[in-house]
Enzyme design. Sequence first.
Site, PDB file in Angstrom:
ATOM      1  N   HIS B  57       0.825  -1.221   0.000  1.00  0.00           N
ATOM      2  CA  HIS B  57       0.000   0.000   0.000  1.00  0.00           C
ATOM      3  C   HIS B  57       0.851   1.259   0.000  1.00  0.00           C
ATOM      4  CE1 HIS B  57      -3.118  -2.808   0.912  1.00  0.00           C
ATOM      5  NE2 HIS B  57      -2.701  -3.026   2.133  1.00  0.00           N
ATOM      6  N   HIS B 219      -6.894  -4.511  -1.170  1.00  0.00           N
ATOM      7  CA  HIS B 219      -6.124  -5.750  -1.237  1.00  0.00           C
ATOM      8  C   HIS B 219      -6.439  -6.537  -2.487  1.00  0.00           C
ATOM      9  CE1 HIS B 219      -6.347  -4.658   3.005  1.00  0.00           C
ATOM     10  NE2 HIS B 219      -5.136  -5.125   3.055  1.00  0.00           N
TER      11      HIS B 219
END
Lengths: 210, 333
Positions: B57, B219
């Site tokens: 991320h 995700h």
Amino acid sequence: MAVTTGNIVSWIAALASTYGEQQSYLTELDAAIGDADHGSNMARGFAAARDDLQGDPPETPAAALKRVAMVLMKTVGGASGPLYGTFFLKAATTCPQANELNGDQLLEALAAGTEGVQQRGKAEVGDKTMVDALVPAVEALRESRTAGEEPAAMLAAAATAAEAGRDSTYPLVARKGRASYLGERSRDHLDPGATSTALLLAAARDHLAA
Amino acid sequence: MKKAINRPEDVVVEALRGMEAAHPDRLRVSYEPKFITRADAPVRGKVALVSGGGSGHEPLHGGFVGPGMLDAACPGEVFTSPTPDQVEAATRAVDGGQGALHIIKNYTGDVLNFETAADLCRAEGLEVEAVLVNDDVAVEDSLFTAGRRGVGTTVLLEKIAGAAAERGQDLATVASLARRVNEEGRSFGMAFTSCTVPSAGKPTFDLGPDEIELGIGIHGEPGRERTTNRPARELVEQMAETVLGDLPFAKGDRVIAMLNGMGGTPLLELYLLYGEFARLAADRGLLVERNLVGDYITSLEMQGFSLTLLRVDDAMVELWDDPVLTPGLRWGG
């Protein structure tokens, strides 16, 4: 026939192989309704647990279970790390002094581990999680023990019940964990956690009372 | 799979080595267990902010470690939460005697690992509070799920709470401010493509050439609805309406807006999208006080974007404007 410390070490070694072989399959199941990391997480964690136990063999079942718990919490990650870690940690607390586990002690250990998982994850049967395989497995252990069976037969019954529990997750809508975000779209998939738990019980049947 | 990596299992640790090499004056990296701290940690007399989550991320969270933001970040494997021993060690390393705030994105794995870590910290006498970020409006029925996911608001929260901690505010005050930021923030994301987790080696999901996924998390997990692609203006309208209607934001509200790339969207397109949003905001009478446009909370190489809106008051804007000096966010001072 009681469960020895050596049986536990063999069980964990077998799981390291099983999760290594099933890594892609578990990850595929997880990719469908989760985030595609369950296979690699379980393979990494149990390989580390196997190496830890084989590097310095534990003296009692409780010591073995506790070491597995700590290694899993450190190496698995995801939700599975604390959940499987809690399973082994709680199981270890039931038999601190035992040199081997008889049928009653085996039942007590696995039942405590299952309660620990339910408390940490706050999941019930039917939420499409590992609890769907664990709870029926413990029920089977209990029934089998009540019927006077020894660990080998108890674990055979538990493995069968866990597999049925795993299969029961297929039509369910997930209510816990990452799959729950999919709502209806989580239907018609096996839950990866229930699948890895069924593998855990199958390996227990093959190695824990050998 | 084509990726700039050596071996999939080494991605996280090798990226950490690169961060340490790139920012030797600002960051310290621990490898066993893995965590990043600001170079001057622990800062005596300051509340410590500790966050973490799966890798993939970036710049979240490691790129937001530094004065004015986080004291420590714990990277897990790609898209996998960090483990309790990491979080406990990081918290101990940055504790400046005023306690620590754990900032947790609401994903089951993160929550379970951080809760276990907080138990370990408290057993050692450390004071720990936790704030859960759950700003994703794409999760409709949070009663029957693990709840709303934590996404874009995390970035804004880490900046604002970080500024409050840097000013010397105490743990209870920083924690309550952080919770208020979470309550006032809302996000929604979408994807044009999936992403590929290095250890999996293939895309997490398949999208047809003209398909998009609305309501994604961070995700690569599938979202709320799979539909056909449409012009940017319509995408922004649909996403902004969902975000605006949820809080709900009203005419005259002051906001900080973040138009965030998921990792594989060109800045050209992100600005185009922000332009569409700015026009819509003006139409609705929203006052956009500050904004961020770029990659701040990503999903590896995913093409897509998310919109985050945070309703703010004077105090929050002032904290936003305070100096920050991190690899991923830097101004003032």
